[in-house]
Design an enzyme around this catalytic site. Sequence first.
Site: not given
Ligand code: UFG
Length: 338
Positions: A122, A146
């Site tokens: 990741t 993670y």
């Molecule tokens: N977000 C919001 N509101 C929501 C959900 C998400 O503002 O309801 C924001 C998060 O704070 C973040 C962005 O949208 O800024 C992306 O969030 P995600 O939960 O979709 O994804 P993450 O970036 O946290 O994590 C994902 C994968 C990981 C990976 C990462 C790499 O789950 O495995 O992308 O960029 F490591």
Amino acid sequence: MATSSDKTVLVTGGAGYIGSQCCKLLAANGYTPVCYDDFSNGRRDFVRFGPLVEGDVRDAERLRSAIDEYRPAAAMHFAAKIEVEESVREPLLYYDVNVGGTIALAKACREGGIRHLIFSSTAAVYGETTDHQVGLTTPAKPINPYGQSKLTAEQILGDYAASTDVGVTIFRYFNASGADPDGELGIKFRHATHLVPRLVMAAEEKKPFFIFGTDYPTPDGTCIRDYIHVWDLASAHVAALDKPVNHGHTRTYNVGIGRGYSVREVIESVERVTGTKLEIIEKPRRAGDAASLIAGDTEKTRTDLDWSPLYPKIDDIVRDGFGWYRVVNRKCSIATSI
Ligand code: UFG
């Protein structure tokens, strides 16, 4: 001992979001995917492309018996805990499943004669970085358990490859999103934490959408991510089988588009695709989030593996995620389990 079949692949987590798409694409390319899953997160009705072995990924003996039964030539390792925020609350669980599961699989692969292991890592291994794009030389400094659990598993696999005749391919996924373009497979909506499914649900269910953090050092204050269509991720795995790594070696690739979108830009895409104006509520930052993660060195992934994404545009990703939501909500028997 029966000989391995070049066309059989063990897929841990094969009933999950990304693993199931990979099984589908493997089957379409003449492979037999053997799905190994404990259904802690996967769906039984996604196992339709090859045989199933039910088991915990930390159970090396069970993995070994699956390998002995089906004699796969390669293994793809998707089974893992994958939520950043949950990992901050439950770090031991993340190390147990993500590191313990990888060790168990590596052991079973070596004993069972598997020569190529493809590992789902990741972009979270990079942590907070000021690099505009995160290249493979960007130091890996995870900021949540993670990311640390995946980096530890990568390091273990590197040592393991060097001491065996198993080759390891590591894919560092950026933000896997969207759904199977045929509308057959996709993400779970119930308890979804990821951006695209939550936005699609907010649009369709006329509920407010919460942005987590609007004070990041980015042009519009919201986090930037590199969204990669899940079907394109799957195709990178099949490409890696077609261009195998040398035995005893490890190779690492970033799998992203190389272009970032802020949370606000993804909101605009969802509004365009669904034709719905969203009600937005700004909330504080979510624990463990990095400001910006955009893949660098994507050219290397494309060139080495002769791979290129079919759906690089955010609207395509949102369209398929939205299509999947519609499929799920037309079929009551499926909707109740999601
Ligand atoms: N977000 C919001 N509101 C929501 C959900 C998400 O503002 O309801 C924001 C998060 O704070 C973040 C962005 O949208 O800024 C992306 O969030 P995600 O939960 O979709 O994804 P993450 O970036 O946290 O994590 C994902 C994968 C990981 C990976 C990462 C790499 O789950 O495995 O992308 O960029 F490591």
